[in-house]
Design a protein around this motif. Structure first.
Motif, PDB file in Angstrom:
ATOM      1  N   ARG A 179       0.854  -1.198   0.000  1.00 51.78           N
ATOM      2  CA  ARG A 179       0.000   0.000   0.000  1.00 51.78           C
ATOM      3  C   ARG A 179       0.882   1.238   0.000  1.00 51.78           C
ATOM      4  NH1 ARG A 179      -5.292  -0.145   0.779  1.00 51.78           N
ATOM      5  NH2 ARG A 179      -5.235   1.976   1.559  1.00 51.78           N
ATOM      6  N   HIS A 180       0.388   2.290  -0.665  1.00 55.36           N
ATOM      7  CA  HIS A 180       1.276   3.424  -0.868  1.00 55.36           C
ATOM      8  C   HIS A 180       0.461   4.674  -1.183  1.00 55.36           C
ATOM      9  CE1 HIS A 180       5.005   5.376  -2.136  1.00 55.36           C
ATOM     10  NE2 HIS A 180       4.288   5.923  -3.109  1.00 55.36           N
ATOM     11  N   ASP A 181       0.782   5.797  -0.557  1.00 55.72           N
ATOM     12  CA  ASP A 181       0.186   7.080  -0.926  1.00 55.72           C
ATOM     13  C   ASP A 181       1.033   7.704  -2.013  1.00 55.72           C
ATOM     14  OD1 ASP A 181      -1.924   7.056   0.882  1.00 55.72           O
ATOM     15  OD2 ASP A 181      -0.597   7.707   2.512  1.00 55.72           O
ATOM     16  N   PRO A 182       0.440   7.981  -3.183  1.00 55.21           N
ATOM     17  CA  PRO A 182       1.256   8.511  -4.278  1.00 55.21           C
ATOM     18  C   PRO A 182       1.870   9.862  -3.923  1.00 55.21           C
ATOM     19  CG  PRO A 182      -1.086   8.544  -4.851  1.00 55.21           C
ATOM     20  CD  PRO A 182      -0.964   7.781  -3.573  1.00 55.21           C
ATOM     21  N   ASN A 183       3.139   9.996  -4.263  1.00 56.72           N
ATOM     22  CA  ASN A 183       3.850  11.250  -4.040  1.00 56.72           C
ATOM     23  C   ASN A 183       3.651  12.148  -5.264  1.00 56.72           C
ATOM     24  OD1 ASN A 183       5.710  13.252  -3.552  1.00 56.72           O
ATOM     25  ND2 ASN A 183       7.505  11.951  -3.858  1.00 56.72           N
TER      26      ASN A 183
ATOM     27  N   VAL B 265      -4.162   3.685 -12.201  1.00 57.18           N
ATOM     28  CA  VAL B 265      -5.217   3.371 -11.242  1.00 57.18           C
ATOM     29  C   VAL B 265      -4.714   3.729  -9.855  1.00 57.18           C
ATOM     30  CG1 VAL B 265      -6.705   1.572 -10.326  1.00 57.18           C
ATOM     31  CG2 VAL B 265      -6.003   1.493 -12.729  1.00 57.18           C
ATOM     32  N   SER B 266      -5.379   4.714  -9.237  1.00 56.84           N
ATOM     33  CA  SER B 266      -4.890   5.230  -7.966  1.00 56.84           C
ATOM     34  C   SER B 266      -5.877   4.988  -6.850  1.00 56.84           C
ATOM     35  CB  SER B 266      -4.644   6.730  -8.109  1.00 56.84           C
ATOM     36  OG  SER B 266      -4.482   7.315  -6.855  1.00 56.84           O
ATOM     37  N   THR B 267      -5.366   4.591  -5.708  1.00 48.00           N
ATOM     38  CA  THR B 267      -6.203   4.491  -4.524  1.00 48.00           C
ATOM     39  C   THR B 267      -6.662   5.887  -4.087  1.00 48.00           C
ATOM     40  OG1 THR B 267      -4.046   4.137  -3.538  1.00 48.00           O
ATOM     41  CG2 THR B 267      -5.627   2.365  -3.315  1.00 48.00           C
ATOM     42  N   GLY B 268      -5.765   6.870  -4.230  1.00 51.50           N
ATOM     43  CA  GLY B 268      -6.044   8.220  -3.733  1.00 51.50           C
ATOM     44  C   GLY B 268      -7.044   8.998  -4.560  1.00 51.50           C
TER      45      GLY B 268
ATOM     46  N   ASP C 264      -3.563  -2.182 -10.603  1.00 46.11           N
ATOM     47  CA  ASP C 264      -3.892  -2.421  -9.199  1.00 46.11           C
ATOM     48  C   ASP C 264      -3.142  -1.393  -8.341  1.00 46.11           C
ATOM     49  OD1 ASP C 264      -4.603  -3.528  -6.780  1.00 46.11           O
ATOM     50  OD2 ASP C 264      -3.084  -5.105  -6.881  1.00 46.11           O
ATOM     51  N   ASP C 265      -3.683  -0.168  -8.288  1.00 40.31           N
ATOM     52  CA  ASP C 265      -3.126   0.913  -7.453  1.00 40.31           C
ATOM     53  C   ASP C 265      -1.845   1.553  -8.005  1.00 40.31           C
ATOM     54  OD1 ASP C 265      -5.208   0.812  -5.747  1.00 40.31           O
ATOM     55  OD2 ASP C 265      -4.153  -0.229  -4.134  1.00 40.31           O
ATOM     56  N   ALA C 266      -1.506   1.275  -9.238  1.00 46.44           N
ATOM     57  CA  ALA C 266      -0.374   1.956  -9.912  1.00 46.44           C
ATOM     58  C   ALA C 266       0.972   1.722  -9.234  1.00 46.44           C
ATOM     59  CB  ALA C 266      -0.634   3.460 -10.057  1.00 46.44           C
ATOM     60  N   LEU C 267       1.087   0.614  -8.513  1.00 46.52           N
ATOM     61  CA  LEU C 267       2.315   0.383  -7.753  1.00 46.52           C
ATOM     62  C   LEU C 267       3.516   0.045  -8.633  1.00 46.52           C
ATOM     63  CD1 LEU C 267       0.864  -1.461  -4.652  1.00 46.52           C
ATOM     64  CD2 LEU C 267       1.730   0.876  -4.782  1.00 46.52           C
TER      65      LEU C 267
HETATM   66 MO   LIG Z   1      -1.670   4.229  -6.039  1.00 41.16          MO
END
Ligand SMILES: [Mo]
Ligand SMILES: Nc1nc2c(c(=O)[nH]1)N[C@H]1C(S)=C(S)[C@@H](COP(=O)(O)O)O[C@H]1N2
Length: 159
Positions: A9-13, A54-57, A141-144
């Motif tokens: 899991r990660h908050d995009p910078n 695809v971003s969670t944020g 999946d969340d752009a990781l």
């Molecule tokens: Mo993300």
């Protein structure tokens, strides 16, 4: 030890870690190259369409067409043909990154080829947009694995 290159899991910078878009390419034999966007523009260019970030944020953005150098083409340009390798680590200046296997790079599958992008929808990518940005089209999946601000590419082989 926690593996920063494994999905997590990660908050995009949103902020580039530096102004300089060059990155270091390290070969399995330890030889290093400084690679600039202008060096990339001299290599064969490939476009990949229908890419989504695809971003969670903040949800999904796209579709985008990204243009740049296939990672496999970059390796062909900088590695001697007889230099064995089995994985590539792509790491950003802000400590984000992903690991790619030679199978993924050689047979990227239907979603599209894996690219180091310098152009987005026909326009030069800005540093804020991620220049130079890794695009892994199969990852939604969340752009990781969509690594912005690539600062190191380490090509490795099993020790
Ligand atoms: Mo993300
Ligand atoms: N270098 C770097 N790349 C990164 C990140 C980051 O924090 N640093 N975040 C990732 C995540 S979690 C997301 S959702 C997307 C956001 O991309 P965007 O800023 O273009 O919308 O970037 C990805 N690439």
């Amino acid at each position: 030890m926690h593996d920063l290159l494994a999905p997590h899991r990660h908050d995009p910078n949103p902020d580039p870690p530096s102004a300089d878009p060059a990155f270091t390419l390290t070969r399995p034999d330890g030889i290093e190259y400084d690679v600039t966007p202008s060096a990339l523009s001299a290599l064969p260019q490939t476009s990949v369409s229908d890419c989504y970030i695809v971003s969670t944020g903040h949800g999904i953005s796209g579709p985008f067409t990204f243009t740049g150098v296939l990672l496999i083409d970059l390796l062909a340009a900088y590695l001697d043909e007889d230099l064995a390798w089995d994985r590539v680590e792509v790491i950003s200046g802000d400590g984000f990154g992903t690991r790619l296997t030679s199978d993924e790079l050689r047979q990227p599958g239907r979603a599209g080829k894996i690219l180091l992008a310098c152009v987005i929808d026909g326009e030069p990518m800005t540093r804020t947009q991620g220049l130079v940005r890794l695009i892994v089209p199969s990852e939604t999946d969340d752009a990781l694995r969509q690594v912005k601000w690539v600062s190191q590419i380490r090509v490795k082989r099993e020790a």
